[in-house]
Design a protein around this motif. Structure first.
Motif: not given
Length: 266
Positions: A42-43, A67-70, A88-89, A139-141
């Motif tokens: 989850s980003i 920013l949140v990363v799970m 936005a997820m 941007v995710v990577l």
């Protein structure tokens, strides 16, 4: 923001090998997400407002520009207040991320991270809202590679603990098709504890009851079936929900959209 204008929109973008990125754009004040997990990373980016959430028992706050990363299978919940809120997820398959980042597929970082990076959050939000696949992937990577760190933990199934008894029960509960088929006394006897001690062990390890965990496992399985294109009514029946309305309420509490909207995005 006018609450009447609140909305969530989810789309799935195909990836090689039959996988997909799921993209959720949400503008819903006064929302509470029930405890749940995602099989994917989850980003997220908070674009406006504030979100309080708990992941793996840790309370955290994410605000505009964060920013949140799970990691996958991290049990979490979240809520926002009456103020304007947008996020936005992106939900990214582990194997795809691991291959792109050069990680072994059987290992992954396991810590939820929040960091303030207004530029990256804006870039993720802009790409998600305008369905710009390549900028979103970039941007995710970059976000996961920077925030998650080097893979150090062995890849694990949902909610693994250091208690072999709980792990055994989790596997049984993940396979249950209907809460009505679960006999907690029988399960407790299988691991050599009383029904009451089983509840205490489960709550201490995972923060929820065995039956709540079983429901989350059924909802997660239902999400996979919907992603494969199965009709919501048949998924509700196959996963042991009393009716389609009951299934729809729980699905939205966990994933922010109804099963029909999720199917439309798929």
């Amino acid at each position: 923001m006018n609450p009447s204008a609140a909305a969530s929109h989810l789309t799935r973008w195909p990836l090689p090998g039959g996988q997909a990125l799921e993209v959720l754009v949400s503008s819903e004040p006064e929302r509470r997400f029930a405890p749940h997990w995602h099989a994917e990373w989850s980003i997220g980016a908070v674009l406006e407002g504030r979100c309080r959430f708990a992941c793996a028992g840790r309370a955290q706050v994410a605000e505009a520009g964060d920013l949140v990363v799970m990691p996958p299978f991290a049990l979490h919940t979240a809520g926002v207040g009456a103020q304007a809120f947008r996020m936005a997820m992106v939900y990214a398959p582990h194997d795809w991320l691991a291959d792109r980042l050069g990680w072994p597929r059987d290992r992954a970082p396991g810590i939820a991270t929040v960091t303030h990076d207004a530029a990256a959050a804006a870039a993720l939000g802009d790409a998600a809202q305008h369905a710009a696949a390549q900028p979103l992937i970039e941007v995710v990577l970059a976000t996961v590679g920077r925030l998650a760190g080097a893979p150090s933990a062995a890849w694990q199934p949902p909610a693994v603990t250091h208690d072999a008894r709980i792990e055994q029960l989790c596997r049984v509960l993940q396979a249950a098709d209907d809460a009505g088929t679960i006999d907690l006394r029988v399960l407790a006897a299988q691991v050599g504890v009383s029904r009451e001690h089983l509840h205490r062990l489960f709550r201490s390890a995972l923060g929820l009851s065995p039956l709540a965990y079983a429901r989350l496992a059924r909802i997660a399985r239902a999400k996979t079936l919907l992603g494969e294109g199965h009709a919501a009514a048949s998924v509700a029946a196959d996963c042991g929900f009393a009716d389609q309305a009951h299934f729809s309420r729980w699905f939205r509490r966990c994933f922010g959209v109804t099963p029909s909207r999720y199917l439309a995005g798929a």
